[in-house]
Design a protein around this motif. Structure first.
Motif, PDB file in Angstrom:
ATOM      1  N   SER A 110       0.826  -1.206   0.000  1.00  0.00           N
ATOM      2  CA  SER A 110       0.000   0.000   0.000  1.00  0.00           C
ATOM      3  C   SER A 110       0.862   1.259   0.000  1.00  0.00           C
ATOM      4  O   SER A 110       0.334   2.361  -0.091  1.00  0.00           O
ATOM      5  CB  SER A 110      -0.902   0.008   1.227  1.00  0.00           C
ATOM      6  N   THR A 111       2.177   1.098   0.100  1.00  0.00           N
ATOM      7  CA  THR A 111       3.176   2.187   0.207  1.00  0.00           C
ATOM      8  C   THR A 111       2.925   3.087   1.417  1.00  0.00           C
ATOM      9  O   THR A 111       3.365   4.231   1.418  1.00  0.00           O
ATOM     10  CB  THR A 111       3.275   3.057  -1.074  1.00  0.00           C
ATOM     11  N   ILE A 112       2.225   2.574   2.439  1.00  0.00           N
ATOM     12  CA  ILE A 112       2.089   3.362   3.679  1.00  0.00           C
ATOM     13  C   ILE A 112       3.440   3.375   4.403  1.00  0.00           C
ATOM     14  O   ILE A 112       3.942   4.423   4.784  1.00  0.00           O
ATOM     15  CB  ILE A 112       0.985   2.792   4.596  1.00  0.00           C
ATOM     16  N   GLY A 113       4.031   2.189   4.596  1.00  0.00           N
ATOM     17  CA  GLY A 113       5.371   2.089   5.164  1.00  0.00           C
ATOM     18  C   GLY A 113       5.548   2.743   6.511  1.00  0.00           C
ATOM     19  O   GLY A 113       6.370   3.656   6.646  1.00  0.00           O
ATOM     20  N   PHE A 114       4.805   2.286   7.522  1.00  0.00           N
ATOM     21  CA  PHE A 114       4.924   2.878   8.853  1.00  0.00           C
ATOM     22  C   PHE A 114       6.353   2.817   9.375  1.00  0.00           C
ATOM     23  O   PHE A 114       6.801   3.682  10.090  1.00  0.00           O
ATOM     24  CB  PHE A 114       3.996   2.170   9.836  1.00  0.00           C
ATOM     25  N   GLY A 115       7.041   1.742   9.047  1.00  0.00           N
ATOM     26  CA  GLY A 115       8.431   1.629   9.460  1.00  0.00           C
ATOM     27  C   GLY A 115       8.617   1.044  10.847  1.00  0.00           C
ATOM     28  O   GLY A 115       9.737   0.998  11.335  1.00  0.00           O
ATOM     29  N   VAL A 116       7.517   0.634  11.501  1.00  0.00           N
ATOM     30  CA  VAL A 116       7.663  -0.066  12.778  1.00  0.00           C
ATOM     31  C   VAL A 116       8.433  -1.363  12.528  1.00  0.00           C
ATOM     32  O   VAL A 116       9.292  -1.760  13.301  1.00  0.00           O
ATOM     33  CB  VAL A 116       6.272  -0.366  13.399  1.00  0.00           C
ATOM     34  N   THR A 117       8.118  -2.004  11.404  1.00  0.00           N
ATOM     35  CA  THR A 117       8.814  -3.207  10.978  1.00  0.00           C
ATOM     36  C   THR A 117       9.517  -2.908   9.664  1.00  0.00           C
ATOM     37  O   THR A 117       8.896  -2.370   8.745  1.00  0.00           O
ATOM     38  CB  THR A 117       7.798  -4.345  10.725  1.00  0.00           C
ATOM     39  N   ALA A 118      10.790  -3.208   9.597  1.00  0.00           N
ATOM     40  CA  ALA A 118      11.540  -3.081   8.345  1.00  0.00           C
ATOM     41  C   ALA A 118      12.576  -4.188   8.333  1.00  0.00           C
ATOM     42  O   ALA A 118      13.104  -4.551   9.390  1.00  0.00           O
ATOM     43  CB  ALA A 118      12.208  -1.714   8.265  1.00  0.00           C
ATOM     44  N   PRO A 119      12.858  -4.770   7.172  1.00  0.00           N
ATOM     45  CA  PRO A 119      13.780  -5.911   7.149  1.00  0.00           C
ATOM     46  C   PRO A 119      15.171  -5.561   7.670  1.00  0.00           C
ATOM     47  O   PRO A 119      15.720  -4.519   7.330  1.00  0.00           O
ATOM     48  CB  PRO A 119      13.819  -6.306   5.669  1.00  0.00           C
ATOM     49  N   ILE A 120      15.718  -6.436   8.510  1.00  0.00           N
ATOM     50  CA  ILE A 120      17.063  -6.218   9.052  1.00  0.00           C
ATOM     51  C   ILE A 120      18.095  -6.919   8.185  1.00  0.00           C
ATOM     52  O   ILE A 120      19.162  -6.390   7.930  1.00  0.00           O
ATOM     53  CB  ILE A 120      17.214  -6.766  10.495  1.00  0.00           C
TER      54      ILE A 120
ATOM     55  N   GLU B  47      15.104 -11.184  14.357  1.00  0.00           N
ATOM     56  CA  GLU B  47      14.386 -10.446  15.393  1.00  0.00           C
ATOM     57  C   GLU B  47      14.649 -11.048  16.766  1.00  0.00           C
ATOM     58  O   GLU B  47      14.954 -10.334  17.723  1.00  0.00           O
ATOM     59  CB  GLU B  47      12.878 -10.452  15.099  1.00  0.00           C
ATOM     60  N   LEU B  48      14.537 -12.371  16.833  1.00  0.00           N
ATOM     61  CA  LEU B  48      14.744 -13.062  18.109  1.00  0.00           C
ATOM     62  C   LEU B  48      16.160 -12.828  18.626  1.00  0.00           C
ATOM     63  O   LEU B  48      16.363 -12.583  19.820  1.00  0.00           O
ATOM     64  CB  LEU B  48      14.470 -14.565  17.948  1.00  0.00           C
ATOM     65  N   LYS B  49      17.112 -12.889  17.699  1.00  0.00           N
ATOM     66  CA  LYS B  49      18.508 -12.693  18.065  1.00  0.00           C
ATOM     67  C   LYS B  49      18.731 -11.270  18.602  1.00  0.00           C
ATOM     68  O   LYS B  49      19.360 -11.083  19.647  1.00  0.00           O
ATOM     69  CB  LYS B  49      19.396 -12.912  16.823  1.00  0.00           C
ATOM     70  N   ARG B  56      19.978  -9.055  27.027  1.00  0.00           N
ATOM     71  CA  ARG B  56      21.218  -9.380  27.731  1.00  0.00           C
ATOM     72  C   ARG B  56      21.959  -8.103  28.118  1.00  0.00           C
ATOM     73  O   ARG B  56      22.405  -7.936  29.249  1.00  0.00           O
ATOM     74  CB  ARG B  56      22.104 -10.270  26.849  1.00  0.00           C
ATOM     75  N   ARG B  57      22.025  -7.177  27.158  1.00  0.00           N
ATOM     76  CA  ARG B  57      22.717  -5.917  27.420  1.00  0.00           C
ATOM     77  C   ARG B  57      22.037  -5.118  28.522  1.00  0.00           C
ATOM     78  O   ARG B  57      22.697  -4.525  29.366  1.00  0.00           O
ATOM     79  CB  ARG B  57      22.775  -5.077  26.146  1.00  0.00           C
ATOM     80  N   LEU B  58      20.708  -5.101  28.488  1.00  0.00           N
ATOM     81  CA  LEU B  58      19.936  -4.379  29.501  1.00  0.00           C
ATOM     82  C   LEU B  58      20.204  -4.977  30.874  1.00  0.00           C
ATOM     83  O   LEU B  58      20.396  -4.248  31.857  1.00  0.00           O
ATOM     84  CB  LEU B  58      18.441  -4.462  29.140  1.00  0.00           C
TER      85      LEU B  58
END
Ligand SMILES: [K+]
Ligand SMILES: [K+]
Lengths: 324, 324
Positions: A110-120, B47-49, B56-58
């Motif tokens: 939807s291109t909203i892209g809240f950014g709470v979740t983004a690929p790491i 995410e889990l990692k 651990r740091r906290l």
């Protein structure tokens, strides 16, 4: 409209498109400058205050050495307050379980892209490019098909009302005229108004739900609705992120449906407003051409249209210079 | 295309539009489910990692009591690492000075909405709704005008190449045919390919700049380019936010121009891909109608088109059920 410039040679007709897009660019730039000045004056004091508050809290905390886990957590909460688009110190719900990932994928297509979740991960980032390319295109097609259907439906609705009103007033001659569906077109203002009311209703309804379920104030909920529906998606407020929301399936489904409905209606509204703006631009260009045509006739006998475009751009340049 | 269903009564023609949008909805839903599963499996372990590392740091930090300002700041840096879409512990540049506000307004009207800056005050929030309504509409108009111009330009370019090639091969009969500009339309695949190459070039160029100026890896820069150009705008990577960037005017201007060019090209690309998807949908509908027409003829002699739509939806329902 095309006949207006038919006095000029045909090679100048594309120039009119150029004039329109140039004028729009200049107006958007001016609008952005005005907006920047306005928002800066509104938000700058609040930013400075928040900054001071955060720095004071940090200093105070650094002086006291007897800390435990709870103290630390409250510090992080203050840290969050200091930052507007806050990271929650404790993640509400799991971000990358299947529900979280579905929410994430929804914000991508939807291109909203809240950014709470983004690929790491690097793979996730690379995949997102490919995934988004197809997903966003499909959603744009969906929005366009939705827009088409809405316009058709609203036209039919307005046409029916229009015909009923004419029949009611008993003007038989006009009724037969109104029957010719092909000749009749609804006003873009009527369609825009109906869509505006629809967006307002969806936003108000959704805001009521969010203010109850998320603990936001009503204005915050309305702000969230606009930010989400327009697909801006700042991510400072994001619905359905609290841990206890994981269990409330009904709320999650309602959230998704309201979002979908809101985004579709707002997209349609933006497009009809765009039509009105386009009409406004054409009107401005006609007026400018008319004004400068008289101007050019006095100055010299050269082609008035290219002259008027040149003069318009000069005028806009001066205006921009004055604003800065 | 319309003649295909002309065997059915005219009242069924709008049904075809419904069938198309329903099929698209179903396909998008499937695409989202597949994406959710894929991203979940990719990102969940990371995410889990990250979660474990942060906890651990906290814990480690809560055990040591002898802290100073530097220790706290390093803690916040780790805290940021733990969070993906991180708040920087120290704000890079001022957010709400006139430059920052201009950047903010740019992210609003383009609907990118990185969310690094978002209004804190109630007035700012209320104003944003009004401001965005007009701004986003104007930008949509701008994108659409840009799209029109790009399509016209590319059509002309492809047409010129096409004519030159025909002239080169010496087919005189076809040349005169090719001269009729109105009859000839460039393939949507050619336009899409050119736009794809254009987006790729802009993205690669911009990524090179960003990887030097922002200290990101090349893949991170490319990821940022896609996220920004598609107006998703997660805000996990945002260009031009470091403090020393305030002085480099050339970089800021280049950043804005690259963003503008990238967003415009990507919008055009999405729209041409949407046309291809639409053609694909029509092809699928034709195939499905054809398959189920034979089916329906065997089963009963009822109207094959509505039957085929019903059977398609049943099939999709079964597919969705199987996926879940
Ligand atoms: K966003
Ligand atoms: K966005």
């Amino acid at each position: 409209m095309k006949t207006y410039f038919s006095c000029c040679c045909p090679s100048l007709i594309p120039s009119r498109e150029t004039a329109r897009i140039s004028l729009l660019c200049a107006l958007i730039a001016l609008y952005m400058l005005a907006g920047a000045a306005l928002f800066s004056s509104l938000e700058r004091p609040a930013e400075l205050k928040a900054h001071q508050l955060w720095e004071r809290r940090l200093r105070d905390f650094s002086y006291e050495h007897n800390i435990n886990l709870e103290d630390l957590k409250s510090l992080l909460c203050h840290y969050e307050e200091a930052r507007t688009a806050g990271i929650r110190a404790e993640q509400g719900r799991a971000l990358w379980d299947i529900h979280g990932a579905f929410y994430f994928v929804g914000t991508v297509v939807s291109t909203i892209g809240f950014g709470v979740t983004a690929p790491i991960t690097v793979t996730g980032k690379a995949l997102l490019i490919l995934y988004g390319l197809l997903g966003c295109s499909a959603t744009i097609l969906f929005f366009n098909l939705f827009l088409e259907r809405v316009i058709t439906m609203l036209s039919l609705l307005i046409f029916t009302c229009h015909r009923r009103r004419i029949e009611h007033s008993g003007l038989q001659g006009r009724t037969s005229e109104g029957d010719r569906n092909e000749d009749w077109k609804p006003s873009v203002y009527q369609v825009t108004f109906i869509l505006f009311v629809a967006v307002l209703l969806v936003a108000c309804g959704a805001a009521s739900l969010y203010s109850v379920m998320e603990g936001w104030t009503y204005i915050q909920s309305l702000y969230f609705c606009f930010v989400a529906f327009s697909t801006v998606g700042f991510g400072d407020f994001v619905s359905g992120q609290r841990e206890h929301h994981e269990d409330t399936w009904a709320y999650q489904v309602a959230n998704c449906l309201l979002m979908l409905l809101g985004v579709c209606c707002t997209y349609s509204l933006f497009n009809t407003i765009a039509v009105i703006i386009k009409q406004g631009l054409d009107w401005m260009l006609r007026t400018l051409a008319w004004v400068f045509a008289g101007f050019a006739k006095i100055c010299c006998n050269s082609d008035h249209y290219s002259n008027s475009v040149f003069l318009t751009l000069s005028l806009l340049y001066v205006l921009v210079k004055m604003t800065l």
